[in-house]
Design an enzyme around this catalytic site. Structure first.
Site, short mmCIF file in Angstrom:
data_model
loop_
_atom_site.label_atom_id
_atom_site.label_comp_id
_atom_site.label_asym_id
_atom_site.label_seq_id
_atom_site.Cartn_x
_atom_site.Cartn_y
_atom_site.Cartn_z
CG HIS A 229 -4.20 0.06 5.82
ND1 HIS A 229 -5.58 0.17 5.79
CD2 HIS A 229 -3.93 -1.18 5.31
CE1 HIS A 229 -6.10 -0.93 5.28
NE2 HIS A 229 -5.13 -1.77 4.99
CD GLU B 285 -2.85 -1.40 0.32
OE1 GLU B 285 -2.92 -0.58 -0.63
OE2 GLU B 285 -3.60 -2.38 0.41
CG HIS C 81 -9.21 -3.43 2.94
ND1 HIS C 81 -8.51 -3.60 1.77
CD2 HIS C 81 -8.24 -3.45 3.90
CE1 HIS C 81 -7.22 -3.75 2.01
NE2 HIS C 81 -7.04 -3.65 3.31
CG HIS D 124 -7.08 -5.16 8.01
ND1 HIS D 124 -6.54 -6.32 7.51
CD2 HIS D 124 -6.77 -4.19 7.10
CE1 HIS D 124 -5.93 -6.07 6.35
NE2 HIS D 124 -6.06 -4.78 6.09
CD GLU E 193 -13.00 10.10 22.98
OE1 GLU E 193 -13.00 8.86 23.00
OE2 GLU E 193 -12.05 10.79 23.34
P1 13P Z 1 1.13 -5.44 3.17
O1 13P Z 1 1.55 -6.67 3.93
O2 13P Z 1 1.68 -5.41 1.77
O3 13P Z 1 1.44 -4.20 3.96
O4 13P Z 1 -0.46 -5.51 2.99
C1 13P Z 1 -1.31 -5.61 4.08
C2 13P Z 1 -2.61 -4.94 3.87
O5 13P Z 1 -3.29 -4.63 4.83
C3 13P Z 1 -3.06 -4.63 2.50
O6 13P Z 1 -4.14 -3.74 2.48
ZN ZN Z 2 -5.28 -3.80 4.41
#
Ligand code: 13P
Ligand code: ZN
Length: 273
Positions: free
Chosen positions: A141, A117, A212, A143, A171
């Site tokens: 980023h 990413e 995602h 999940h 908050e």
């Molecule tokens: P990477 O291991 O390449 O960082 O990918 C993980 C991910 O969350 C892709 O969206």
């Molecule tokens: Zn991801």
């Protein structure tokens, strides 16, 4: 370059925060990625920046980031291992002078390269640097479970999502008055999702990728983590409230306005009546 990088504050903060992300259950396997813009001075104390381990091309040049250094998680690297072996799972890269590629100066010792990413990270850095007067240093980023869950039931637009999260915890309006951005589902790891994410980052410090995960930003690792943690906590409450049959009371528009006035924030336009 004389000091041991394993004692660098920036590296130890990265290890600590990535561990928190792992412990939160947000980053299964290699899920998620983090990039931290470092100053040349920070890097030079620990790394010989004249020495290049490997060179890489970017799919599209980013001249706005020429000469910038980033500490970044490796693609396919497991979050649970970052703290134990930072030298295998993290790398320090420098964007070249025309922004067409980058060099690796430290890390990925057992092989590898930055996150898939990287385009979303670098383009988001560029966007946030522009709108925060260069203050923004971190793109994260992850999940985050409840934010992802909500993308299956809430309308996928920024106003609805923002309002729902603000309603779940007093908050939230204060922590992210600019609201959350939402993309349509897109293939991850592409230039296109990177460009679209960065476009929204000009308006919002946090952007959700439906089904995602989420991208959050901040001046520091603490701030980016704190932002996502706050949104994820609100999402957790919303999942619980919906599981109990839905809300039957909540914060009114006037109360939101009073809250914004007290904390001196400007709520995202169009969310309040
Ligand atoms: P990477 O291991 O390449 O960082 O990918 C993980 C991910 O969350 C892709 O969206
Ligand atoms: Zn991801």
């Amino acid at each position: 370059m004389s000091k041991n990088i394993l004692e660098a504050d920036f590296l130890n903060k990265m290890r600590e925060i990535i561990n928190y992300m792992w412990e939160k259950g947000w980053d299964e396997r290699n899920g998620g990625n983090v990039s931290y813009r470092l100053t040349e001075k920070e890097v030079k104390d620990y790394v010989d920046t004249e020495k290049i381990k490997e060179k890489f091309e970017l799919e599209a040049a980013i001249p706005g980031l020429a000469g910038e250094f980033f500490l970044v998680t490796g693609s396919g690297k497991y979050f649970m291992n970052v703290s134990k072996k930072p030298e295998n799972n993290l790398g320090i890269i420098k964007i070249n002078q025309d922004g067409s590629g980058y060099s690796l100066h430290w890390g990925y010792e057992n092989g590898g390269q930055p996150t898939s990413e990287l385009a979303a990270h670098l383009l988001s850095h560029q966007a946030r640097m522009q709108v925060t007067d260069n203050q923004n240093r971190v793109v994260m980023h992850t999940h985050a479970t409840n934010l992802i869950a909500l993308t299956y039931v809430l309308e996928l637009n920024s106003k609805t999502f923002t309002r729902k999260l603000w309603e779940m915890s007093t908050e939230c309006l204060v922590v992210f008055p600019e609201g959350v951005g939402i993309l349509p589902w897109l293939v991850p790891g592409t230039e296109k999702i990177g460009e679209k994410t960065a476009e929204l980052m000009k308006k919002h410090p946090i952007v959700i990728w439906p089904f995602h995960g989420v991208f959050g930003t901040g001046k520091s690792l603490d701030e980016a983590f704190g932002l996502i943690d706050t949104a994820e906590k609100a999402a957790d409450i919303l999942v619980k409230v919906n599981s109990m049959g839905g809300a039957n009371k909540g914060i009114t528009d006037q109360e939101f306005k009073d809250l914004a006035a007290r904390f001196g924030v400007e709520p995202m336009a169009g969310v309040l009546e």
